[in-house]
Scaffold this motif. Structure first.
Motif, short mmCIF file in Angstrom:
data_model
loop_
_atom_site.label_atom_id
_atom_site.label_comp_id
_atom_site.label_asym_id
_atom_site.label_seq_id
_atom_site.Cartn_x
_atom_site.Cartn_y
_atom_site.Cartn_z
N ILE A 229 -28.27 10.18 7.30
CA ILE A 229 -27.34 9.63 9.09
C ILE A 229 -26.15 9.15 8.33
CG2 ILE A 229 -27.08 8.30 10.55
CD1 ILE A 229 -29.76 8.97 10.77
N ILE A 230 -25.36 10.44 9.00
CA ILE A 230 -23.99 10.32 8.36
C ILE A 230 -22.93 9.98 10.13
CG2 ILE A 230 -22.03 12.54 8.59
CD1 ILE A 230 -24.40 14.41 7.99
N HIS A 231 -21.98 9.19 9.50
CA HIS A 231 -21.02 9.11 10.72
C HIS A 231 -19.37 8.75 10.62
CE1 HIS A 231 -19.42 5.19 8.84
NE2 HIS A 231 -20.62 5.13 8.16
N GLY A 232 -18.77 8.76 11.36
CA GLY A 232 -17.13 9.16 11.57
C GLY A 232 -16.60 7.69 11.87
N GLY A 233 -16.91 6.98 11.51
CA GLY A 233 -15.68 5.09 11.63
C GLY A 233 -17.02 4.80 13.06
N ALA A 234 -18.73 4.96 13.17
CA ALA A 234 -19.53 4.28 13.50
C ALA A 234 -20.34 4.29 13.59
CB ALA A 234 -19.84 6.21 14.73
N GLU A 235 -19.87 3.08 12.20
CA GLU A 235 -21.45 2.80 11.52
C GLU A 235 -22.84 1.95 12.23
OE1 GLU A 235 -22.02 0.36 7.48
OE2 GLU A 235 -20.04 0.21 8.15
N LYS A 236 -22.12 1.24 13.03
CA LYS A 236 -23.49 0.45 13.35
C LYS A 236 -24.32 1.23 14.82
CE LYS A 236 -20.66 -3.92 15.11
NZ LYS A 236 -20.38 -4.53 16.14
N GLU A 237 -23.83 2.40 15.17
CA GLU A 237 -24.93 3.54 16.11
C GLU A 237 -25.03 3.71 14.66
OE1 GLU A 237 -22.16 4.94 19.47
OE2 GLU A 237 -21.14 5.67 17.97
N ALA A 238 -24.73 4.46 13.53
CA ALA A 238 -25.84 4.99 12.53
C ALA A 238 -26.84 3.93 11.75
CB ALA A 238 -24.52 5.42 11.36
N LYS A 239 -26.07 2.77 11.82
CA LYS A 239 -27.98 2.20 11.40
C LYS A 239 -28.50 1.93 12.61
CE LYS A 239 -24.51 -0.37 8.27
NZ LYS A 239 -24.30 -1.97 7.88
N LYS A 240 -27.86 1.76 14.10
CA LYS A 240 -29.68 1.77 14.86
C LYS A 240 -29.57 3.13 14.75
CE LYS A 240 -29.76 1.10 20.06
NZ LYS A 240 -28.80 0.63 21.17
N LEU A 241 -29.49 4.35 14.53
CA LEU A 241 -30.02 5.54 14.57
C LEU A 241 -31.07 6.00 13.53
CD1 LEU A 241 -30.64 8.14 15.50
CD2 LEU A 241 -28.64 8.97 14.33
N TYR A 242 -30.89 5.01 12.52
CA TYR A 242 -31.78 4.99 10.55
C TYR A 242 -32.93 4.03 11.30
CZ TYR A 242 -33.57 4.22 6.03
OH TYR A 242 -34.77 3.95 5.31
N ASP A 243 -32.57 2.58 11.69
CA ASP A 243 -33.24 2.08 12.11
C ASP A 243 -34.33 2.56 13.40
OD1 ASP A 243 -33.18 0.13 10.32
OD2 ASP A 243 -31.41 -0.75 11.88
N SER A 244 -34.91 3.28 14.29
CA SER A 244 -34.89 4.00 14.83
C SER A 244 -36.64 4.89 14.66
CB SER A 244 -34.45 4.58 16.24
OG SER A 244 -33.36 5.48 15.99
N ILE A 245 -35.47 5.49 13.47
CA ILE A 245 -36.28 6.90 12.60
C ILE A 245 -37.04 6.59 11.34
CG2 ILE A 245 -34.86 8.55 14.07
CD1 ILE A 245 -34.80 8.47 10.32
N LYS A 246 -36.76 5.57 11.40
CA LYS A 246 -36.54 4.79 9.54
C LYS A 246 -38.89 4.82 9.08
CE LYS A 246 -36.75 -0.11 9.57
NZ LYS A 246 -35.58 -1.31 9.92
N ASN A 247 -39.80 5.33 10.35
CA ASN A 247 -40.98 4.90 10.33
C ASN A 247 -41.39 5.62 11.08
OD1 ASN A 247 -40.81 2.16 9.78
ND2 ASN A 247 -40.27 2.00 11.59
N ILE A 248 -41.34 7.19 11.23
CA ILE A 248 -41.14 7.91 11.59
C ILE A 248 -42.64 9.19 10.48
CG2 ILE A 248 -39.67 8.68 13.41
CD1 ILE A 248 -39.41 11.07 11.86
N GLY A 249 -42.64 8.90 9.30
CA GLY A 249 -42.67 9.92 8.12
C GLY A 249 -41.91 8.94 6.63
N HIS A 250 -42.48 9.43 5.72
CA HIS A 250 -42.09 8.71 4.51
C HIS A 250 -41.11 8.90 4.07
CE1 HIS A 250 -42.41 7.55 0.41
NE2 HIS A 250 -42.28 8.21 0.24
N ILE A 251 -40.00 8.19 3.86
CA ILE A 251 -38.60 8.46 3.09
C ILE A 251 -38.57 7.99 2.23
CG2 ILE A 251 -36.34 7.89 3.24
CD1 ILE A 251 -36.08 7.56 6.89
N ASN A 252 -38.56 9.29 1.72
CA ASN A 252 -38.18 9.39 -0.43
C ASN A 252 -36.41 8.53 -0.30
OD1 ASN A 252 -39.18 10.28 -2.30
ND2 ASN A 252 -36.95 11.28 -2.73
N GLU A 253 -35.71 9.11 0.33
CA GLU A 253 -34.35 8.65 0.14
C GLU A 253 -33.58 8.69 1.07
OE1 GLU A 253 -31.51 11.18 -2.91
OE2 GLU A 253 -33.32 10.93 -3.83
N SER A 254 -32.84 8.09 1.39
CA SER A 254 -31.83 7.50 2.60
C SER A 254 -30.57 7.38 2.07
CB SER A 254 -32.79 6.75 3.42
OG SER A 254 -32.94 5.72 3.07
N TYR A 255 -29.64 7.93 3.05
CA TYR A 255 -27.92 7.36 2.63
C TYR A 255 -27.93 6.89 4.26
CZ TYR A 255 -28.21 9.71 -1.59
OH TYR A 255 -28.71 10.11 -3.03
#
Length: 279
Positions: A229-255
């Motif tokens: 999940i990529i952001h430019g000065g928008a870390e809170k939104e990036a973390k929120k987006l990651y939390d919303s998708i982290k269980n849709i499949g099997h994440i092997n590696e994430s950043y």
């Protein structure tokens, strides 16, 4: 015996821990202010650029020939015999061309320079994969593998504004000048030639992030994949987006990755997006 080094430029956006783990060498792009010049990721960090961007929008420049040659000299001193240099898209930067010119003249290493046709963590995934394959001792096989991943990569960005892309001359095939007046937010991708283009359009910030989420779900639901999940000065939104998708499949590696200053100059604050591929 061969000893292969992996080199990229500072636009690859890999976290420091990965750079250090694989001894990846970075060629620093340059951030140019009126009264000072900084080497990207060495003398300036992304948040510093965003914090000051309303006061002054810096320009960017290529790694210097001196920095490139110094990297090559250091590799020789460390006992490397070969190097693969993976650069950001030649259609967005002249880095590939200048590195290739210097590599052709450099006599103490066997060097292959590879145009990734991408940037940011899209490039980062390729660099990390190449670094993990160094024991193969066959540069052509490594390059073939990263080309396979390049063809599998999916991703996009949404920006708060196109102002910075336009100022930097990197707007490519992105539409939306008139649409900005109506709060139209283009979803921007990078095509096979390494040029920005409009993948979709939404109205407003929330809908643009929602569209990115739906693209991730559609592409990777119930699959095993690597994602940034990529952001430019928008870390809170990036973390929120990651939390919303982290269980849709099997994440092997994430950043969760903040883009480098050399890229942030051209996208401005507020970028949000993702880069991912199926494992």
């Amino acid at each position: 015996m061969k000893k292969i080094a992996i080199v990229s430029d500072s636009a690859c956006d890999l976290p420091d821990r990965i750079i250090e783990k694989y001894n990846i060498k970075l060629l620093p792009l340059r951030i140019l202010y009126k009264d000072h010049e900084y080497r990207d990721r060495i003398e300036i960090k992304p948040q510093e650029v965003y914090d000051n961007i309303e006061k002054e929008v810096p320009s960017t420049s290529l790694p210097t020939p001196e920095d490139i040659k110094d990297i090559f000299d250091n590799l020789v001193d460390e006992g490397y015999t070969d190097a693969i240099v993976i650069t950001l898209s030649s259609n967005l930067s002249g880095t590939y061309n200048v590195v290739k010119l210097i590599a052709e003249e450099y006599k103490h290493l066997n060097i292959k320079v590879h145009d990734s046709k991408t940037l940011g963590m899209f490039l980062g995934f390729l660099v990390k994969e190449a670094a993990s394959l160094m024991s193969i001792q066959d540069m052509d096989s490594i390059i073939n593998r990263i080309n396979e991943i390049r063809n599998k990569l999916k991703g996009c960005y949404a920006l708060e504004t196109l102002t910075y892309l336009r100022k930097g001359g990197r707007i490519g095939k992105v539409e939306g000048t008139i649409g900005e007046f109506f709060n139209i937010k283009p979803i921007i991708g990078i095509n096979d030639e390494g040029v920005y283009y409009t993948m979709a359009k939404t109205r407003g910030r929330k809908k643009s992030i929602s569209k990115i989420k739906s693209m991730i779900v559609e592409e990777f639901k119930d699959k095993k994949y690597n994602i940034a999940i990529i952001h430019g000065g928008a870390e809170k939104e990036a973390k929120k987006l990651y939390d919303s998708i982290k269980n849709i499949g099997h994440i092997n590696e994430s950043y969760i990755s903040q883009i480098s200053p050399a890229l942030g100059v051209h996208t401005g604050p507020g970028l949000i997006g993702f880069a991912a591929y199926e494992v």
